[in-house]
Design an enzyme around this catalytic site. Structure first.
Site, PDB file in Angstrom:
ATOM      1  N   HIS A   1      81.012  93.588  19.076  1.00 38.72           N
ATOM      2  CA  HIS A   1      80.876  94.875  19.768  1.00 38.72           C
ATOM      3  C   HIS A   1      79.398  95.100  20.095  1.00 38.72           C
ATOM      4  O   HIS A   1      78.553  94.261  19.764  1.00 38.72           O
ATOM      5  CB  HIS A   1      81.480  96.023  18.956  1.00 38.72           C
ATOM      6  CG  HIS A   1      80.921  96.180  17.569  1.00 38.72           C
ATOM      7  ND1 HIS A   1      79.583  96.408  17.312  1.00 38.72           N
ATOM      8  CD2 HIS A   1      81.525  96.128  16.352  1.00 38.72           C
ATOM      9  CE1 HIS A   1      79.392  96.515  16.012  1.00 38.72           C
ATOM     10  NE2 HIS A   1      80.555  96.327  15.396  1.00 38.72           N
TER      11      HIS A   1
ATOM     12  N   CYS B   1      84.189  97.048  -2.641  1.00 34.70           N
ATOM     13  CA  CYS B   1      84.518  97.504  -1.286  1.00 34.70           C
ATOM     14  C   CYS B   1      84.621  96.279  -0.394  1.00 34.70           C
ATOM     15  O   CYS B   1      83.651  95.529  -0.232  1.00 34.70           O
ATOM     16  CB  CYS B   1      83.444  98.456  -0.749  1.00 34.70           C
ATOM     17  SG  CYS B   1      83.703  98.811   1.002  1.00 34.70           S
TER      18      CYS B   1
ATOM     19  N   CYS C   1      82.215  96.311   2.698  1.00 33.72           N
ATOM     20  CA  CYS C   1      80.835  95.881   2.404  1.00 33.72           C
ATOM     21  C   CYS C   1      80.812  94.462   1.858  1.00 33.72           C
ATOM     22  O   CYS C   1      79.755  93.855   1.806  1.00 33.72           O
ATOM     23  CB  CYS C   1      80.188  96.763   1.343  1.00 33.72           C
ATOM     24  SG  CYS C   1      80.025  98.486   1.775  1.00 33.72           S
TER      25      CYS C   1
ATOM     26  N   CYS D   1      83.710 104.733  -0.545  1.00 30.78           N
ATOM     27  CA  CYS D   1      82.506 104.016  -0.118  1.00 30.78           C
ATOM     28  C   CYS D   1      81.837 104.849   0.971  1.00 30.78           C
ATOM     29  O   CYS D   1      82.501 105.227   1.939  1.00 30.78           O
ATOM     30  CB  CYS D   1      82.876 102.627   0.431  1.00 30.78           C
ATOM     31  SG  CYS D   1      81.576 101.938   1.486  1.00 30.78           S
TER      32      CYS D   1
ATOM     33  N   HIS E   1      82.174 103.008   4.523  1.00 29.28           N
ATOM     34  CA  HIS E   1      83.489 102.703   5.104  1.00 29.28           C
ATOM     35  C   HIS E   1      84.522 103.802   4.854  1.00 29.28           C
ATOM     36  O   HIS E   1      85.630 103.732   5.380  1.00 29.28           O
ATOM     37  CB  HIS E   1      83.995 101.353   4.584  1.00 29.28           C
ATOM     38  CG  HIS E   1      83.114 100.228   5.027  1.00 29.28           C
ATOM     39  ND1 HIS E   1      82.063  99.768   4.263  1.00 29.28           N
ATOM     40  CD2 HIS E   1      83.088  99.508   6.175  1.00 29.28           C
ATOM     41  CE1 HIS E   1      81.435  98.802   4.928  1.00 29.28           C
ATOM     42  NE2 HIS E   1      82.032  98.632   6.082  1.00 29.28           N
TER      43      HIS E   1
ATOM     44  N   LYS F   1      79.758 107.526  15.806  1.00 25.16           N
ATOM     45  CA  LYS F   1      79.812 106.218  15.161  1.00 25.16           C
ATOM     46  C   LYS F   1      80.981 105.422  15.746  1.00 25.16           C
ATOM     47  O   LYS F   1      82.061 105.965  15.962  1.00 25.16           O
ATOM     48  CB  LYS F   1      79.999 106.428  13.643  1.00 25.16           C
ATOM     49  CG  LYS F   1      79.824 105.161  12.870  1.00 25.16           C
ATOM     50  CD  LYS F   1      79.743 105.374  11.374  1.00 25.16           C
ATOM     51  CE  LYS F   1      79.736 103.996  10.726  1.00 25.16           C
ATOM     52  NZ  LYS F   1      79.634 104.003   9.305  1.00 25.16           N
TER      53      LYS F   1
ATOM     54  N   LYS G   1      87.107 101.516  14.799  1.00 23.81           N
ATOM     55  CA  LYS G   1      88.392 101.121  15.363  1.00 23.81           C
ATOM     56  C   LYS G   1      89.323 102.332  15.416  1.00 23.81           C
ATOM     57  O   LYS G   1      90.036 102.524  16.391  1.00 23.81           O
ATOM     58  CB  LYS G   1      89.025 100.018  14.497  1.00 23.81           C
ATOM     59  CG  LYS G   1      88.501  98.648  14.854  1.00 23.81           C
ATOM     60  CD  LYS G   1      89.338  97.568  14.206  1.00 23.81           C
ATOM     61  CE  LYS G   1      88.618  96.228  14.350  1.00 23.81           C
ATOM     62  NZ  LYS G   1      88.782  95.358  13.204  1.00 23.81           N
TER      63      LYS G   1
HETATM   64  N1  MSP Z   1      78.031  89.195   7.554  1.00 20.11           N
HETATM   65  C1  MSP Z   1      77.140  90.219   7.200  1.00 20.11           C
HETATM   66  C2  MSP Z   1      75.704  89.794   7.378  1.00 20.11           C
HETATM   67  C3  MSP Z   1      75.299  88.576   6.619  1.00 20.11           C
HETATM   68  S1  MSP Z   1      73.651  88.126   6.982  1.00 20.11           S
HETATM   69  C4  MSP Z   1      73.322  86.890   5.905  1.00 20.11           C
HETATM   70  C5  MSP Z   1      77.407  91.450   8.079  1.00 20.11           C
HETATM   71  N2  MSP Z   1      78.135  91.241   9.184  1.00 20.11           N
HETATM   72  S2  MSP Z   1      78.531  92.382  10.241  1.00 20.11           S
HETATM   73  O1  MSP Z   1      79.311  91.724  11.244  1.00 20.11           O
HETATM   74  O2  MSP Z   1      79.118  93.492   9.577  1.00 20.11           O
HETATM   75  O3  MSP Z   1      77.190  92.879  10.851  1.00 20.11           O
HETATM   76  C6  MSP Z   1      76.325  91.969  11.492  1.00 20.11           C
HETATM   77  C7  MSP Z   1      75.074  92.673  11.978  1.00 20.11           C
HETATM   78  O4  MSP Z   1      75.443  93.627  12.979  1.00 20.11           O
HETATM   79  C8  MSP Z   1      74.377  93.446  10.854  1.00 20.11           C
HETATM   80  O5  MSP Z   1      72.984  93.271  10.913  1.00 20.11           O
HETATM   81  C9  MSP Z   1      74.746  94.876  11.144  1.00 20.11           C
HETATM   82  O6  MSP Z   1      73.763  95.785  10.739  1.00 20.11           O
HETATM   83  C10 MSP Z   1      74.842  94.852  12.668  1.00 20.11           C
HETATM   84  N3  MSP Z   1      75.669  95.943  13.171  1.00 20.11           N
HETATM   85  C11 MSP Z   1      77.002  96.154  12.973  1.00 20.11           C
HETATM   86  N4  MSP Z   1      77.348  97.319  13.591  1.00 20.11           N
HETATM   87  C12 MSP Z   1      76.264  97.875  14.166  1.00 20.11           C
HETATM   88  C13 MSP Z   1      76.017  99.013  14.950  1.00 20.11           C
HETATM   89  N5  MSP Z   1      76.947  99.887  15.253  1.00 20.11           N
HETATM   90  N6  MSP Z   1      74.757  99.177  15.433  1.00 20.11           N
HETATM   91  C14 MSP Z   1      73.755  98.263  15.201  1.00 20.11           C
HETATM   92  N7  MSP Z   1      73.958  97.205  14.455  1.00 20.11           N
HETATM   93  C15 MSP Z   1      75.168  97.018  13.865  1.00 20.11           C
HETATM   94  O7  MSP Z   1      76.927  92.519   7.748  1.00 20.11           O
END
Ligand code: MSP
Length: 523
Positions: A18, A126, A129, A144, A147, A298, A301
């Site tokens: 996304h 969680c 997380c 959490c 979430h 925010k 889904k």
């Molecule tokens: N898999 C872990 C990261 C492991 S790094 C060794 C994870 N994955 S994630 O898919 O949830 O998120 C990946 C990255 O996207 C994270 O840095 C997270 O902060 C970023 N973002 C997820 N949603 C976001 C927004 N809505 N806005 C900006 N960044 C976001 O966490």
């Protein structure tokens, strides 16, 4: 600068990408492209995080094997990054064999040296997380905070990592290196978290989590996602405890690791602790970016407001991702939250990229064709008031932009670039080359145009990391070589003689939603 190693967080593959994921990859790509204008040795790593209960459960709910889900979604991430011109050097998947093997060896080494021990544990887990939560961090209703889901009570015998052993060293590192955590206002938050850290679970019972890397010599435990995931930053370079690859020697430690603020704890506490335990140097900077909301809400889904990065390109029928990249990159100052809205997107990219920057080049080249048949006249900028000052100001902006990038201030640097575009537009209005031509002051008129073209070369180099296609189109029309290093830039880029003919002039960016843009997209 002899090398630059930059990484992103690796994304969970329980769904498609996304625009939050895209924001991070765009920021990182822009920083990487900027530093590749300053060094030849750039390494940009991204990838996907594919193990854990979240992926196991999503696959089960779809009635498919976890690896099938990972393959399907990892491809969607790769496709999205291709559409956004994310120019990474390597894409790591944590299900890659070499990574799994290296993680097993890292784990074994830490067990052997006594940093990992087995312990019975009851905690609140969680799945969102993929970690155990401290009861004091839950909401009043016991959910959490990120979430808004009730964590699961998990009672297991797990392997634990002696995080507490490294607590003082990490506190010292953060205090002695105020630019380790960027932006620095987040460092206090981390220091507070460090106050009451405990040893952390680094494995899960296989009876509960099957989709993980097996612990060597213990077939009842699988390695828990964070030690698996964080290790990607070194395994991707070929590190595996026994042998050290050339790339690892060349690139580690990372110059900057880009992540979202929600996973700062893992990167500024757990990751440094693992590295200290492996006797490896710590990354130079951890850049924690803010959160992207949609229309100030925010993304979730359940609200149905999740936007895919490529859907923005489709909505506005954009053939190239430059406008979206520019918009995302400038949506928030360094480390702060940003927002996406369709209306704001349209307004901003039309104003900055089409009206200010694109038009400036287009009308200057058109005047060069109209008044001088596309031929640049012998240079004598001092004939025009403010011309030499403007070129100096543009070169000064290069240093200002570099300085912002030294602090990973991507939006702030863009503001400087648009600032010089605005100044150049004002220079054209103040000197009115069309009036000079009417008054037959052709020498002055020619110098106004040359000044603008000189500055446009500098602007094309500066805007390149944000808008690589627009920059290339600008550079082509200016006969300017974009592969130049920023430090070699001068105000002497435009050569005397024929530059362009009428047919060769093309708009570098068409206004979003304009009839012309519609027609071009349909073509
Ligand atoms: N898999 C872990 C990261 C492991 S790094 C060794 C994870 N994955 S994630 O898919 O949830 O998120 C990946 C990255 O996207 C994270 O840095 C997270 O902060 C970023 N973002 C997820 N949603 C976001 C927004 N809505 N806005 C900006 N960044 C976001 O966490």
């Amino acid at each position: 600068m002899d090398k630059f190693y930059i990484t992103t967080a690796i994304d969970y593959v329980n769904g498609a990408p996304h625009i939050g994921h895209a924001y991070e990859k765009i920021l990182t790509d822009i920083i990487a492209r900027h530093f590749s204008q300053r060094t030849d040795n750039m390494f940009f790593l991204t990838g996907t995080d594919e193990h854990g209960i979240k992926i196991q459960k999503t696959a089960a709910s779809k009635g498919i094997q976890p690896k099938e889900l990972c393959d399907e979604n990892a491809q969607k991430f790769k496709d999205a990054w291709k559409a956004l011109d994310i120019n990474y050097n390597k894409f790591i998947r944590t299900t890659d064999d070499y990574h799994e093997n290296a993680v097993q060896k890292i784990f074994k080494k830490l067990v052997e040296q006594g940093d990992i021990y087995k312990h019975s544990y009851e905690g609140l887990y969680c799945t969102g997380c993929e970690c155990f939560l401290n009861p004091k961090d839950l909401t009043e209703d016991g959910l959490c905070p990120d979430h808004l889901k009730k964590p699961e009570v998990v009672k297991e015998e797990n392997y634990f990592f002696k995080l507490t052993k490294y607590k003082d060293a990490i506190i010292k590192h953060i205090k002695e290196n105020p630019d380790f955590i960027v932006p620095s206002f987040r460092a206090n938050e981390v220091l507070n978290q460090l106050e009451d850290i405990q040893d952390i679970s680094v494995s899960r019972a296989k009876s509960n989590v099957q989709w993980g890397i097996d612990v060597l010599d213990d077939n009842e435990q699988s390695i828990y996602v964070w030690i698996d995931a964080l290790s990607n930053y070194i395994t991707a370079l070929g590190y595996d405890t026994e042998s050290v690859s050339e790339d690892f020697k060349k690139y580690w430690p990372a110059d900057v690791q880009v992540i979202g603020k929600d996973i700062l704890k893992f990167h500024s506490i757990y990751w440094p602790a693992f590295l200290l335990a492996l006797d490896l140097p710590l990354p130079k900077h951890i850049l924690a970016h803010g959160w992207i909301t949609i229309d100030e809400t925010k993304m979730s889904k359940s609200l149905g407001n999740v936007i895919s990065p490529t859907s923005v390109l489709e909505t506005f029928e954009l053939k190239e991702p430059d406008a979206f990249r520019y918009y995302m990159a400038t949506s928030a100052p360094c480390g702060r939250d940003g927002n996406y809205s369709d209306d704001d997107f349209k307004e901003k990219v039309n104003a900055h990229l089409a009206n200010s920057m694109g038009n400036l080049l287009n009308r200057t080249l058109s005047m060069l064709v109209k008044y001088f048949d596309g031929v640049v006249q012998p240079k004598n900028l001092s004939l025009v008031d403010g011309a030499v000052e403007l070129t100096k100001k543009a070169l000064g902006t290069v240093k200002i932009v570099e300085n912002h990038f030294n602090h990973f201030e991507v939006a702030e640097a863009a503001q400087e670039i648009i600032g010089i575009v605005d100044m150049t537009n004002k220079f054209v209005t103040d000197n009115a080359p069309w009036t000079l031509a009417k008054e037959d002051k052709m020498d002055e008129c020619a110098q106004v145009l040359t000044t603008v073209l000189e500055v446009m070369c500098i602007i094309s180099a500066l805007i390149y990391p944000y808008c690589p296609n627009i920059a290339q189109s600008m550079a082509k029309q200016l006969s300017f070589d974009l592969s130049i290093k920023l430090d070699d830039l001068t105000a002497d880029n435009i050569k005397e003689g024929k530059l362009i003919s009428k047919e060769e002039i093309t708009p570098v960016f068409l206004r979003v939603d304009s009839e012309l843009a519609d027609k071009s997209a349909k073509k």
